[in-house]
Enzyme design. Structure first.
Site, PDB file in Angstrom:
ATOM      1  N   CYS B  35      -2.938 -34.388   0.091  1.00  0.00           N
ATOM      2  CA  CYS B  35      -2.091 -33.213  -0.140  1.00  0.00           C
ATOM      3  C   CYS B  35      -1.354 -32.799   1.127  1.00  0.00           C
ATOM      4  O   CYS B  35      -0.564 -31.865   1.095  1.00  0.00           O
ATOM      5  CB  CYS B  35      -2.919 -32.040  -0.626  1.00  0.00           C
ATOM      6  SG  CYS B  35      -3.966 -32.451  -2.003  1.00  0.00           S
ATOM      7  N   ASP B  37      -2.671 -31.644   4.059  1.00  0.00           N
ATOM      8  CA  ASP B  37      -3.259 -30.767   5.074  1.00  0.00           C
ATOM      9  C   ASP B  37      -4.772 -30.888   5.193  1.00  0.00           C
ATOM     10  O   ASP B  37      -5.491 -30.956   4.196  1.00  0.00           O
ATOM     11  CB  ASP B  37      -2.853 -29.294   4.921  1.00  0.00           C
ATOM     12  CG  ASP B  37      -2.652 -28.867   3.479  1.00  0.00           C
ATOM     13  OD1 ASP B  37      -3.319 -29.431   2.604  1.00  0.00           O
ATOM     14  OD2 ASP B  37      -1.847 -27.939   3.254  1.00  0.00           O
ATOM     15  N   CYS B  60       1.478 -28.604   7.658  1.00  0.00           N
ATOM     16  CA  CYS B  60       2.799 -28.023   7.874  1.00  0.00           C
ATOM     17  C   CYS B  60       2.714 -26.804   8.781  1.00  0.00           C
ATOM     18  O   CYS B  60       1.636 -26.438   9.261  1.00  0.00           O
ATOM     19  CB  CYS B  60       3.393 -27.629   6.537  1.00  0.00           C
ATOM     20  SG  CYS B  60       2.453 -26.339   5.705  1.00  0.00           S
ATOM     21  N   CYS B 104      -2.061 -22.680   1.838  1.00  0.00           N
ATOM     22  CA  CYS B 104      -2.467 -22.987   3.210  1.00  0.00           C
ATOM     23  C   CYS B 104      -3.463 -21.954   3.725  1.00  0.00           C
ATOM     24  O   CYS B 104      -4.356 -22.280   4.514  1.00  0.00           O
ATOM     25  CB  CYS B 104      -1.266 -23.025   4.149  1.00  0.00           C
ATOM     26  SG  CYS B 104      -0.117 -24.351   3.751  1.00  0.00           S
TER      27      CYS B 104
END
Lengths: 390, 127
Positions: B35, B37, B60, B104
């Site tokens: 994915c 991360d 990111c 996130c």
């Protein structure tokens, strides 16, 4: 930041409108506002401007003016070509062949048609991003009515064997559409030498304005209308013409196709310097796409252990505009379908960087990028949990 | 694309507490490279207080910024306080995240919890 300090290397996303193109458009955004369908003088002036642009496009592509239809851009042209041919020819068959690396304007249109009983074959590509011509031959059925394969890929730049595909389509009496949005203005295209029945292009990819494109429809192709209404575009595409946009497209394609060989050579020189510099200075880097059969201005690499959006943010700080196929830049959880289709694992695909050049880029800019990029990659790798196995 | 807040950018460009702790008392790793991360948190614990924390993140801008922010929020807190930190608090401390990036902040909360979990396991305390 001053504009002159901006290093723009995302020309596959869009390009800067050239001043000559803008100048050509201005009269039609100001005093020349007449509707091309009107009978009085300023209407007739607009009509002349539209038809003049059509001639410029026909000349650039080596086709007939009455085979050129203006649209709102690449997505509309792709939608029209595929749905228009599908619905006009479904009595002959409902099978369409495309590839797994098409632009979403093609892929999502094909997905839409599946709901209406059309069957779509999505050809795989080899690791270099190019189809195996034998796969195409094998995919052809009695009920195949359309082959839609892009000229060159927007992400990894791979150029498909368009001439061969055209010949196969012709032998089998199947229409052939190509999305040439990335190819126009970068590689020479002569429709007289290629068996292409339908071709999509978009002005803003070659220093023209946004919101205007073309669908080339070879004379005799059976296709349905998509936009219904007035009688514009020979009763094929309704809507008052985007006169200024069309004029800009005409000027832009004229400029983009003059000296195209020279321009291609220049871009290849820049591209090769950039690729060589990156591969030499940054370890654990993969070049995506075919090393030779690729768009002259396309560089696409994956840096292992790091994520693309982070690279873009750090490059942006240094005034460099680029793009990535990471999930975070696509707004989904998956990285680019193109990078997955060439066989990259997810975690590597997330670390992609695309730099796309135009003739406005310079040798100095390339050197600046080559100085700036390695410390950015190192910085992110220092932060990466994927790299501590040393 | 939607803008990151100034705070997100600050924490992305100048991340706090990046690195590893060699003799960490707890290490937690969350996320999935598929994915895009992965977050790894290292903590030092003394008398129930998180005295030091470091992170390594693959991801990111938002993933890095939330990692950095959560380490600042947790440092010096006792374990119970650290366990109470929520995704929402991390996102709010960063003046918000774009909607597509909210996941996130889940990683930041989960990362801290995973590190504390590991600390408990190593010390035979269970949950």
């Amino acid at each position: 930041m001053y504009m002159k300090e901006l290093i723009y290397m995302d020309n596959s996303a869009t390009t800067r409108i050239s001043s000559e193109v803008l100048d050509s458009m201005m009269p039609y955004l100001t005093t020349g506002y007449g509707n091309p369908s009107s009978i009085y003088s300023i209407g007739r002036e607009s009509r002349k401007a539209v038809e003049n642009a059509r001639e410029l496009v026909a000349k650039a592509l080596s086709c007939d003016t009455n085979e050129i239809y203006f649209t709102s851009g690449g997505s509309e042209s792709d939608n029209w070509a595929i749905k228009g041919v599908a619905f006009a020819n479904e009595n002959k068959g409902k099978h369409i062949i495309t590839t797994s690396i098409e632009h979403h304007a093609v892929l999502h249109t094909c997905k839409y048609l599946e709901k209406y009983g059309f069957e779509i074959t999505y050809l795989p590509v080899k690791s270099n991003g190019i189809i195996d011509i034998n796969d195409l031959k094998k995919a052809i059925r009695k009920d195949t009515i359309l082959i839609s394969i892009m000229y060159a890929n927007n992400e990894i730049g791979s150029i498909q064997p368009i001439k061969e595909i055209g010949e196969i389509a012709k032998e089998n009496n199947i229409y052939f559409h190509t999305d040439a949005v990335q190819a126009i203005g970068n590689i020479p295209i002569n429709l007289k030498e290629l068996n292409i029945d339908l071709l999509s292009l978009s002005a803003h990819k070659f220093h023209g304005p946004k919101g205007v494109g073309v669908l080339y429809i070879r004379k005799g192709v059976k296709i349905s209308n998509m936009i219904h209404g007035g009688g514009q575009e020979k009763n094929m595409r309704a809507g008052t013409e985007n006169v200024a946009g069309i004029v800009g497209l005409g000027k832009a394609i004229e400029l983009a196709t003059i000296d195209i060989e020279k321009k291609s050579k220049y871009l290849i020189t820049l591209r090769e310097r950039l690729i060589k510099g990156i591969m030499e200075s940054i370890p654990d880097t993969i070049l995506n796409g075919d090393p030779i059969n690729r768009l002259p201005g396309n560089v696409n690499v994956c840096f292992k252990y790091i994520e693309g959006e982070s690279i873009l943010l750090l490059l942006d700080m240094k005034g460099i505009c680029a793009s990535s196929g990471s999930a975070c830049t696509s707004g989904s959880l998956n990285p680019s379908h193109v990078l997955l289709a060439i066989g990259l694992p997810h975690e590597i695909a997330h670390g992609s960087l695309r730099l796309t050049l135009s003739e406005e880029n310079t040798q100095e800019e390339i050197e600046y990028v080559l100085e700036t990029l390695p410390p950015i990659i190192q910085n992110l790798r220092n932060m990466s949990p994927l790299i501590n196995e040393k | 694309m939607e803008d990151y807040s100034k705070k997100v950018m600050d924490h992305f460009f100048n991340p706090r507490n990046v690195g590893e702790i060699e003799d960490a008392d707890g290490i937690g790793e969350v996320g999935n490279p598929r994915c895009g991360d992965i977050m790894r948190m290292y903590i030092k614990v003394k008398e129930n207080i998180i005295t030091d924390i470091k992170f390594k993140t693959f991801g990111c801008g938002a993933a890095v910024a939330t990692s950095s922010m959560v380490t600042e929020m947790v440092k010096g807190k006792n374990i119970n306080e650290a366990l109470e930190i929520t995704n929402k608090q991390v996102a709010e401390a960063l003046d918000g995240l774009p909607p597509v990036k909210m996941h996130c902040s889940n990683l930041a909360e989960a990362g801290i919890k995973a590190a504390i979990d590991d600390y408990y396991k190593k010390n035979g305390k269970g949950k």
